[in-house]
Design an enzyme around this catalytic site. Structure first.
Site, PDB file in Angstrom:
ATOM      1  N   GLU A 212     -15.901 -13.116-113.076  1.00 51.59           N
ATOM      2  CA  GLU A 212     -15.451 -12.183-111.475  1.00 51.59           C
ATOM      3  C   GLU A 212     -14.299 -11.254-111.799  1.00 51.59           C
ATOM      4  O   GLU A 212     -13.174 -11.751-112.171  1.00 51.59           O
ATOM      5  CB  GLU A 212     -15.358 -13.003-110.670  1.00 51.59           C
ATOM      6  N   CYS A 250      -9.066  -8.030-106.165  1.00 52.79           N
ATOM      7  CA  CYS A 250     -10.594  -7.139-106.231  1.00 52.79           C
ATOM      8  C   CYS A 250     -11.665  -6.403-105.996  1.00 52.79           C
ATOM      9  O   CYS A 250     -12.181  -5.351-106.134  1.00 52.79           O
ATOM     10  CB  CYS A 250     -11.070  -7.768-107.613  1.00 52.79           C
TER      11      CYS A 250
END
Length: 488
Positions: A212, A250
């Site tokens: 991720e 993110c």
């Protein structure tokens, strides 16, 4: 912690897994319930360490991490038995009397690396999936959020099964030592640079990896005719940029794309919302440490970048705080537009036509998320069909992360592998097909010696021509001898 100690810790987890204790429903349920108690009973402590590590306000800490985890656990407990149940699989008629199902089995001992920006949420969210799937797990919290790391190391063993769920603290050296060991799955959240290191280490043991990562998540801001739509959109942009960990997320908006003629209006509306939402700096998180603070300051050192600032730009080194900052058309080759910002700086890039945003995004690495603020169905369709990203969200930001029924994950340089809700369960499972067939019926034409009739029967079956198959089987259909006799 030395290598020998790490070996011992991981060996204990593997021994516990091999004993079969983690496979049953009751163990999984008890561990998820224990984790839920941990979150409920230690809510105050968790909010305090998140404030200590990142300056997060209690409301933000609860919304994005503690409360979000409680919601995830409630969902997992509600659906655990269903997730564990075999899934029936439909088979072609010719397979009768065969039945098949997909059985989800745990992978084994998994390693979870969490990141510092959501040091509680990103540590425990994948752990929930690992436990629900029946795995033993080793959690390595981020050393850049030391207070949260200490809390996890102290409290997790008190609530969860300490033989199968381990928390190991330390910096890069400990991470490197962990990567030298054999795992059944590695789950990593962080930068692409470290993601390369994780994947390289995993390749030595052919260990499957979920990465991720991040990247530059764009937001396309189209013209919105309704004043209310425009106001709501601006608020959601502001929340998606500065409202979660001061842009250190993110999935946060990295930059905005807008038509030239609307740019000035957009800037003024954003200024108003910044004043309304963020005038009290106590309601904003801070930069995690001096290194990242300096990294963000360096982005503004280029004079052409500094000249593009149209709002904000002030910094407070003592408090590691940078105010929400807007830049209008900084150079596209500047670092602020080539690297993930991961902070409170928002570039706005102007285009002649909003449709050019599709080409702009396609020319760059695939982002984790594309946000589109538009009511134009034609533009939406183009964004969906002509771009590639981990996710697309129209007319909101960050909301997808709070929905267990939506998989979370990247594509290309923004990562691979998905989790959240059932997708976390699947991420840490081997979905094993199991087929069962009786001895009642045998299809002997599938075996040699071959002849034209067997060939025709096989052709009918593979083309799902069951009527032709029956006719051929009963000798009521003329054979198609397209090959010479020598073939048989």
């Amino acid at each position: 912690m030395w290598d020998l100690e790490l070996d011992s810790v991981v060996a204990e987890a593997r021994t516990a897994f091999e004993s079969g204790k983690t496979r049953g429903f009751e163990w999984r349920k008890s561990q998820l319930e224990a984790l839920l108690r941990l979150l409920q009973e230690k809510e105050d402590e968790m909010c305090k360490v998140l404030e200590q590590d990142l300056g997060k306000h209690r409301v933000e800490a609860y919304r994005d991490e503690v409360g979000a985890l409680i919601k995830t656990l409630d969902n997992a407990l509600l659906n655990l038995k269903k997730w564990m149940s075999p899934e029936p699989v439909s088979l072609p008629l010719i397979a009768f009397p065969t039945v098949a199902e997909i059985v989800s089995e745990p992978l084994g001992v998994v390693l979870v690396f969490s990141s510092w920006n959501f040091p509680l949420g990103i540590a425990l969210e994948p752990l929930i999936g690992a436990i629900a799937s029946g795995n033993a797990a080793v959690l390595k919290p981020s050393e850049l959020a030391p207070a949260t790391s200490d809390l996890l190391a102290s409290e997790v063993p008190k609530y969860l099964d300490s033989e199968t769920i381990k928390v190991i603290q330390g910096g890069p050296q400990v991470a490197e030592q962990l990567l030298e060991l054999k795992w059944d799955k590695i789950f990593f959240t962080g930068s692409a640079r470290v993601g390369h290191i994780v994947m390289t280490a995993a390749a030595k043991h052919l260990t499957p990896v979920t990465l991720e990562l991040g990247g530059k998540c764009p937001a396309i801001f189209d013209s919105l005719k309704s004043p209310r739509d425009k106001k709501v959109a601006i608020e959601r942009v502001a929340g998606g940029k500065w409202g979660s960990c001061l842009g250190q997320a993110c999935i946060g908006i990295d930059y905005l794309l807008v038509e030239e003629k609307y740019a000035a209006t957009l800037v003024e509306l954003l200024k108003e919302v910044i004043k309304e939402f963020f005038s009290n700096s106590e309601h904003l998180a801070r930069i995690v440490n001096k290194h990242h603070f300096q990294r963000l300051c360096d982005l503004l050192q280029d004079q052409s970048v500094a000249d593009s600032i149209v709002h904000g730009g002030s910094v407070n080194p003592e408090k590691l705080f940078i105010e929400p900052t807007i830049l209008l058309d900084p150079p596209l080759d500047a670092e602020i537009m080539t690297e993930e910002i991961f902070g409170p700086l928002l570039p706005i890039i102007t285009l002649k036509k909003i449709e050019d945003s599709v080409k702009f995004i396609r020319a760059r690495p695939k982002p984790l998320v594309i946000y589109g603020f538009t009511n134009d169905e034609k533009l939406r369709k183009r964004i969906i069909e002509e771009t590639s990203s981990g996710c697309i969200v129209f007319n909101d930001a960050l909301i997808q992360y709070m929905c267990e029924t939506i998989p979370f994950g990247g594509v290309g340089q923004s990562g691979f592998g998905q989790y959240h809700g059932k997708f976390s369960f699947d991420n840490f499972s081997n979905r094993k097909p199991v087929a069962r067939r009786s001895f009642i019926l045998e299809l002997s034409f599938r075996y040699p010696p071959w002849n034209a009739k067997k060939f025709q029967l096989i052709r009918h079956i593979l083309h799902f021509d069951y009527f032709g198959f029956v006719l051929c089987l009963l000798g009521l259909k003329r054979q198609n001898y397209r090959f010479s006799v020598e073939c048989w």
